[in-house]
Design a protein around this motif. Sequence first.
Motif, PDB file in Angstrom:
ATOM      1  N   GLY A   1       0.819  -1.202   0.000  1.00 14.83           N
ATOM      2  CA  GLY A   1       0.000   0.000   0.000  1.00 14.83           C
ATOM      3  C   GLY A   1       0.856   1.256   0.000  1.00 14.83           C
ATOM      4  O   GLY A   1       2.073   1.218  -0.152  1.00 14.83           O
ATOM      5  N   GLU A   2       0.200   2.372   0.175  1.00 20.24           N
ATOM      6  CA  GLU A   2       0.885   3.656   0.143  1.00 20.24           C
ATOM      7  C   GLU A   2       1.324   4.038   1.552  1.00 20.24           C
ATOM      8  O   GLU A   2       0.500   4.258   2.425  1.00 20.24           O
ATOM      9  CB  GLU A   2      -0.036   4.716  -0.436  1.00 20.24           C
ATOM     10  N   ILE A   3       2.655   4.110   1.747  1.00 21.65           N
ATOM     11  CA  ILE A   3       3.214   4.363   3.066  1.00 21.65           C
ATOM     12  C   ILE A   3       2.703   5.691   3.635  1.00 21.65           C
ATOM     13  O   ILE A   3       2.205   5.754   4.759  1.00 21.65           O
ATOM     14  CB  ILE A   3       4.754   4.384   3.015  1.00 21.65           C
ATOM     15  N   ALA A   4       2.833   6.761   2.847  1.00 29.26           N
ATOM     16  CA  ALA A   4       2.466   8.087   3.341  1.00 29.26           C
ATOM     17  C   ALA A   4       0.986   8.167   3.702  1.00 29.26           C
ATOM     18  O   ALA A   4       0.615   8.738   4.722  1.00 29.26           O
ATOM     19  CB  ALA A   4       2.822   9.149   2.299  1.00 29.26           C
ATOM     20  N   LYS A   5       0.136   7.595   2.851  1.00 31.19           N
ATOM     21  CA  LYS A   5      -1.301   7.653   3.093  1.00 31.19           C
ATOM     22  C   LYS A   5      -1.681   6.936   4.379  1.00 31.19           C
ATOM     23  O   LYS A   5      -2.452   7.444   5.197  1.00 31.19           O
ATOM     24  CB  LYS A   5      -2.058   7.037   1.913  1.00 31.19           C
ATOM     25  N   GLY A   6      -1.122   5.749   4.590  1.00 25.09           N
ATOM     26  CA  GLY A   6      -1.393   5.005   5.811  1.00 25.09           C
ATOM     27  C   GLY A   6      -0.877   5.722   7.040  1.00 25.09           C
ATOM     28  O   GLY A   6      -1.532   5.773   8.084  1.00 25.09           O
ATOM     29  N   PHE A   7       0.320   6.298   6.906  1.00 27.38           N
ATOM     30  CA  PHE A   7       0.947   7.020   8.013  1.00 27.38           C
ATOM     31  C   PHE A   7       0.123   8.234   8.428  1.00 27.38           C
ATOM     32  O   PHE A   7      -0.171   8.428   9.609  1.00 27.38           O
ATOM     33  CB  PHE A   7       2.355   7.444   7.587  1.00 27.38           C
ATOM     34  N   VAL A   8      -0.271   9.066   7.447  1.00 24.73           N
ATOM     35  CA  VAL A   8      -1.033  10.282   7.746  1.00 24.73           C
ATOM     36  C   VAL A   8      -2.399   9.946   8.330  1.00 24.73           C
ATOM     37  O   VAL A   8      -2.817  10.506   9.342  1.00 24.73           O
ATOM     38  CB  VAL A   8      -1.206  11.145   6.476  1.00 24.73           C
TER      39      VAL A   8
END
Length: 233
Positions: free
Chosen positions: A96-103
């Motif tokens: 998945g998308e690291i930044a999206k999950g993190f934010v």
Amino acid sequence: MVLLGTIVNGLCIILGTVIGSFLSRIPEKVKHTVMQGIGLSVSLLGIQMGLKSEQFLVVIVSLVVGAIIGEYIDLDQKLENLGQWLERKIGKRAKGEIAKGFVTATLIFVIGALAIIGSLDSGLRQDHRVLYTKSLIDGFTSIILTTTLGIGVMFSAIPVMLYQGSIALFANQIEQVVPTELMNSFIVEMTSTGGLMILAIGLNILNITKIRVANLLPSILVVALIVTILYFI
């Protein structure tokens, strides 16, 4: 141990992400429907939090000023760059998308009354019950988020622990400096402002909007400033 509740909270997020990563191997059709369910749930959470404001003008001004600051320093792009760096480090293990999950996970786990009240209880009385409760909620939520947003959810444990740990460590100083009425007002307006950001995340997940939520983060600091000014006027 002052930081026990915060450490448990971080470990629950990590454990939830690990469990969620195994559950992520579900058919794309099912994953898409689950993502829509998450989007609806996050949107509802944001609406509930947003309606808690007692001075909605404070929320509006904070979001406007915060957005200007956020766009000027471009937090969204910086966070995206961090996500790309993490993806390069993690390689093919990333789902998945690291930044999206993190934010997404960071905003959900950090913004709200439980994070502040629980951390203050841990610091002042070494009573970790509120943070234990939050840990269970965050752990379960991280499982659900990871199934669709990927391993980036795990990295939200870092800002959660830094944020809550700082409050717990400086709880005595905060209680001496910040009047109770001011703190309560800040929590209410911060929760409402954060709720609108979480609503934006929900709408993004549903592909209704493409709001750069990270660029709204300075709004939290603006809330603190405005509430403080209003208190002493």
